[in-house]
Design an enzyme around this catalytic site. Structure first.
Site, PDB file in Angstrom:
ATOM      1  N   HIS A  90       0.850  -1.195   0.000  1.00 17.34           N
ATOM      2  CA  HIS A  90       0.000   0.000   0.000  1.00 17.34           C
ATOM      3  C   HIS A  90       0.885   1.244   0.000  1.00 17.34           C
ATOM      4  CE1 HIS A  90      -3.943  -1.876   1.729  1.00 17.34           C
ATOM      5  NE2 HIS A  90      -3.409  -2.621   0.771  1.00 17.34           N
ATOM      6  N   GLU A 122       1.023   3.830   1.946  1.00 17.91           N
ATOM      7  CA  GLU A 122       1.586   4.186   3.249  1.00 17.91           C
ATOM      8  C   GLU A 122       2.770   3.295   3.608  1.00 17.91           C
ATOM      9  OE1 GLU A 122      -3.002   4.409   3.849  1.00 17.91           O
ATOM     10  OE2 GLU A 122      -1.598   3.399   2.514  1.00 17.91           O
ATOM     11  N   CYS A 141      -6.068   2.039   5.993  1.00 19.64           N
ATOM     12  CA  CYS A 141      -6.769   0.799   6.350  1.00 19.64           C
ATOM     13  C   CYS A 141      -6.209   0.239   7.668  1.00 19.64           C
ATOM     14  CB  CYS A 141      -6.618  -0.221   5.224  1.00 19.64           C
ATOM     15  SG  CYS A 141      -4.956  -0.917   5.091  1.00 19.64           S
TER      16      CYS A 141
END
Length: 151
Positions: free
Chosen positions: A53, A55, A83
């Site tokens: 992801h 991040e 998330c």
């Protein structure tokens, strides 16, 4: 810090994801001197890695750049609410501040589905700023999925 400036950099990262047909999420990490030390975009499909992801990719770069697995004096700018997986990594890394654009009603773990960021049972609670460049960050995701459904 100029939150809008750094969010626009995160949007440029999100565009990189869209360019390779990944969900357009982008992130940048800024240190206490306002220097970008990490950046990333979603790549789970192209890397065959469910943890890839935006991040996580930005944190990996920042940790490498700072030679530390802790990011205690950093701000993470991400185009959409992180998330559960990303929030876990953010808390483990002790990121000081999370700034995000649009909320994510299906996956969000800062305020939409869960509030992991300020769960008193955990040993770290990052500062949260939401809604920065909200419309721009919402539109890039919305446009991506409208285009996907029309194909």
């Amino acid at each position: 810090m100029d939150d809008q400036f750094y969010m626009m950099l995160a949007l440029k990262e999100a565009q990189k994801a869209e360019d390779i047909d990944e969900v357009p999420v982008g992130a940048v990490i800024v240190d206490e001197d306002n220097k970008v030390v990490g950046q990333g975009f979603n790549r789970p499909i192209s890397t065959n890695d469910p943890t890839s992801h935006a991040e996580i990719n930005a944190m990996r770069m920042a940790c490498d750049q700072l030679k530390n697995y802790r990011l205690t004096k950093t701000s993470l700018y991400v185009t959409i609410e992180p998330c559960i997986m990303c929030m876990g990594a953010i808390i483990h890394a002790r990121v000081k501040r999370i700034v995000f654009g649009a909320t994510d009603p299906k996956w969000g773990a800062v305020s939409s589905l869960y509030n992991i960021a300020c769960d008193s049972r955990l040993n770290h609670c990052p500062e949260i700023v939401s809604g920065v460049c909200k419309e721009e960050t919402r539109q890039i995701i919305k446009k991506f999925f409208v285009n996907k459904r029309s194909k």
